[in-house]
Design an enzyme around this catalytic site. Sequence first.
Site, PDB file in Angstrom:
ATOM      1  N   LYS A  10      17.879  13.361   0.514  1.00 57.43           N
ATOM      2  CA  LYS A  10      17.833  12.946  -0.890  1.00 57.43           C
ATOM      3  C   LYS A  10      17.069  11.631  -0.979  1.00 57.43           C
ATOM      4  O   LYS A  10      17.342  10.701  -0.210  1.00 57.43           O
ATOM      5  CB  LYS A  10      19.248  12.762  -1.442  1.00 57.43           C
ATOM      6  CG  LYS A  10      19.310  12.773  -2.954  1.00 57.43           C
ATOM      7  CD  LYS A  10      18.934  14.114  -3.560  1.00 57.43           C
ATOM      8  CE  LYS A  10      20.100  14.853  -4.153  1.00 57.43           C
ATOM      9  NZ  LYS A  10      19.663  16.136  -4.758  1.00 57.43           N
ATOM     10  N   THR A  57      21.612  18.367  -0.090  1.00 59.40           N
ATOM     11  CA  THR A  57      21.161  17.004  -0.406  1.00 59.40           C
ATOM     12  C   THR A  57      22.055  16.399  -1.481  1.00 59.40           C
ATOM     13  O   THR A  57      22.239  15.184  -1.525  1.00 59.40           O
ATOM     14  CB  THR A  57      19.684  17.009  -0.871  1.00 59.40           C
ATOM     15  OG1 THR A  57      19.559  17.727  -2.107  1.00 59.40           O
ATOM     16  CG2 THR A  57      18.795  17.620   0.189  1.00 59.40           C
ATOM     17  N   PHE A 159     -13.870 -17.622   4.526  1.00 61.78           N
ATOM     18  CA  PHE A 159     -14.251 -16.430   5.287  1.00 61.78           C
ATOM     19  C   PHE A 159     -15.744 -16.540   5.580  1.00 61.78           C
ATOM     20  O   PHE A 159     -16.570 -16.403   4.673  1.00 61.78           O
ATOM     21  CB  PHE A 159     -13.921 -15.148   4.528  1.00 61.78           C
ATOM     22  CG  PHE A 159     -14.119 -13.908   5.356  1.00 61.78           C
ATOM     23  CD1 PHE A 159     -15.063 -12.945   4.988  1.00 61.78           C
ATOM     24  CD2 PHE A 159     -13.394 -13.708   6.525  1.00 61.78           C
ATOM     25  CE1 PHE A 159     -15.243 -11.806   5.760  1.00 61.78           C
ATOM     26  CE2 PHE A 159     -13.588 -12.569   7.300  1.00 61.78           C
ATOM     27  CZ  PHE A 159     -14.509 -11.619   6.918  1.00 61.78           C
ATOM     28  N   ARG A 176     -12.095 -20.322  -1.117  1.00 63.35           N
ATOM     29  CA  ARG A 176     -11.911 -19.142  -1.970  1.00 63.35           C
ATOM     30  C   ARG A 176     -10.459 -18.990  -2.364  1.00 63.35           C
ATOM     31  O   ARG A 176      -9.566 -19.585  -1.740  1.00 63.35           O
ATOM     32  CB  ARG A 176     -12.386 -17.889  -1.250  1.00 63.35           C
ATOM     33  CG  ARG A 176     -11.506 -17.457  -0.083  1.00 63.35           C
ATOM     34  CD  ARG A 176     -11.912 -16.103   0.499  1.00 63.35           C
ATOM     35  NE  ARG A 176     -11.024 -15.763   1.623  1.00 63.35           N
ATOM     36  CZ  ARG A 176     -11.114 -14.615   2.310  1.00 63.35           C
ATOM     37  NH1 ARG A 176     -12.045 -13.707   2.016  1.00 63.35           N
ATOM     38  NH2 ARG A 176     -10.282 -14.373   3.311  1.00 63.35           N
ATOM     39  N   GLN A 228      -6.778 -11.977   8.728  1.00 61.78           N
ATOM     40  CA  GLN A 228      -6.401 -11.566  10.080  1.00 61.78           C
ATOM     41  C   GLN A 228      -5.710 -12.701  10.850  1.00 61.78           C
ATOM     42  O   GLN A 228      -4.644 -12.511  11.449  1.00 61.78           O
ATOM     43  CB  GLN A 228      -7.641 -11.096  10.867  1.00 61.78           C
ATOM     44  CG  GLN A 228      -8.212  -9.754  10.465  1.00 61.78           C
ATOM     45  CD  GLN A 228      -9.249  -9.840   9.350  1.00 61.78           C
ATOM     46  OE1 GLN A 228      -9.214 -10.767   8.526  1.00 61.78           O
ATOM     47  NE2 GLN A 228     -10.159  -8.872   9.297  1.00 61.78           N
ATOM     48  N   HIS A 256      -8.970  -9.333  -4.380  1.00 61.21           N
ATOM     49  CA  HIS A 256     -10.116 -10.200  -4.606  1.00 61.21           C
ATOM     50  C   HIS A 256     -10.191 -10.755  -6.032  1.00 61.21           C
ATOM     51  O   HIS A 256      -9.841 -10.058  -7.003  1.00 61.21           O
ATOM     52  CB  HIS A 256     -11.407  -9.423  -4.316  1.00 61.21           C
ATOM     53  CG  HIS A 256     -11.426  -8.809  -2.943  1.00 61.21           C
ATOM     54  ND1 HIS A 256     -11.391  -9.560  -1.776  1.00 61.21           N
ATOM     55  CD2 HIS A 256     -11.454  -7.516  -2.540  1.00 61.21           C
ATOM     56  CE1 HIS A 256     -11.415  -8.743  -0.726  1.00 61.21           C
ATOM     57  NE2 HIS A 256     -11.445  -7.497  -1.159  1.00 61.21           N
TER      58      HIS A 256
HETATM   59  O1  LIG Z   1     -10.022 -12.382   5.243  1.00 63.99           O
HETATM   60  C1  LIG Z   1     -10.877 -11.509   5.165  1.00 63.99           C
HETATM   61  N1  LIG Z   1     -10.988 -10.597   6.160  1.00 63.99           N
HETATM   62  C2  LIG Z   1     -11.921  -9.595   6.152  1.00 63.99           C
HETATM   63  O2  LIG Z   1     -11.991  -8.802   7.084  1.00 63.99           O
HETATM   64  C3  LIG Z   1     -12.784  -9.524   5.013  1.00 63.99           C
HETATM   65  N2  LIG Z   1     -13.799  -8.695   4.658  1.00 63.99           N
HETATM   66  N3  LIG Z   1     -14.270  -9.105   3.477  1.00 63.99           N
HETATM   67  N4  LIG Z   1     -13.568 -10.190   3.057  1.00 63.99           N
HETATM   68  C4  LIG Z   1     -12.631 -10.461   3.991  1.00 63.99           C
HETATM   69  N5  LIG Z   1     -11.690 -11.442   4.075  1.00 63.99           N
END
Ligand SMILES: O=c1[nH]c(=O)c2nn[nH]c2[nH]1
Length: 295
Positions: A10, A57, A159, A176, A228, A256
Site C-alpha cells: 500500500k 494491501t 564554476f 554566481r 560536485q 539555474h
Molecule cells: O556546479 C556545477 N557543476 C557542473 O557540472 C555544471 N555544469 N554546468 N554548470 C555546472 N555547475
Amino acid sequence: ASVAAARYGKDNVRVYKVEKDPATGVQTVTEMTVTVLLEGAIDVSYTKADNSVVVATDSMKNTVYIKAKEHPVTPPELFASYLGTHFIEKYPHITTANIKVVTHRWTRMTIDGKPHPHSFYRDGNETRNVEAVIQKGKGIDIRSGIVGLLVLKSTGSQFHGFVRDEYTTLPEVWDRILSTDVDCGWSWNTFSGMSAVEQAVPKFDKAWEDARSITMKTFAEEDSPSVQNTMYKMCGAILEAVPEVETVDYSLPNKHYFEIDLSWHKGTKNTGKDAEVYAPQSGPNGLIQLTVARS
Ligand SMILES: O=c1[nH]c(=O)c2nn[nH]c2[nH]1
C-alpha cells in the site's frame, strides 16, 4: 517466463498522531505518509491467481494505523523498523518488508514569543524520510534522509576551468547564484534487529539534526567551486559526525538563474558585476549525484 522480482503493498498511507501531555497540556503532532511493500513466497498470486498467499494491501493499511496506535511514531527510523518487523514475524511466507516513512513538517507556532501548546504551521515542503528494509534473518537496513530542503545563495559560488570545446557556450563564472533542492541520505550499518534499533534511538534525531545543519552550514560557508566539490565536503562532514553511518549520498539539481542582458533598453547594465535582475529557470537543470563511503 519466470518471476524475476515481485513486491506489493500500500502506498500513500497518510497517518497523523497526536501526543497529549496531561501535566502541561502541551500537544505534539506527527504527520507522515507511509509506504509498505512486501516480498516473499508470493509468486503464485501472480502466476497462478492463488490469493491464499496475499495479505491484502487493505490489511496492510489497517496494520499501519494499528501499529501507529500501539507504538511511538517517532523517530521515523524506529516506527519503520517496528512496522516492517511486524510483517515478517506475523506472516512466515513474507521474508522482506520495504517500509518508507515520509514525515511532514508541522512546526510549533510561536505566539507572543512563546511556543503554542497545540498550534503548528507547515514549515516548507521539506520532509524527513526513512527507507527501511527488514529481511527475515538478515537484520534491518535503514537509510535516513532529507528531501525538499530548497536552498539558495546569492553569491559564494563559482564554476570555471571546465572542458571548453566546440560544444561549449557556458561562460566561466567566479560569482554566481547557487540554488538546489536537497535530496540527501545516510545509510546506517545494518542493525541485527529491533533491539539494536531501539538502542540506537537517541542517535537518529541527532543524526538528522547534524545532517541538516551540516548541509546548510557547508552550503552557506563554502565559496563553492562546483556543486560536485561542495556536496563531497557535506558527505565527509556527515560521516565524521555520525560514526554509525556507512555511506552518505546527495542528489542535487542545479536550479539555474540566468542573467538578463538589458542593454537594449537605454544601455541598462545588468550583466556580470552589474547583474541584479535574473530569470529563474524551471529547466533544464543540472543534476549532480554522489555517494561517499566511509572506507
Ligand atoms: O556546479 C556545477 N557543476 C557542473 O557540472 C555544471 N555544469 N554546468 N554548470 C555546472 N555547475
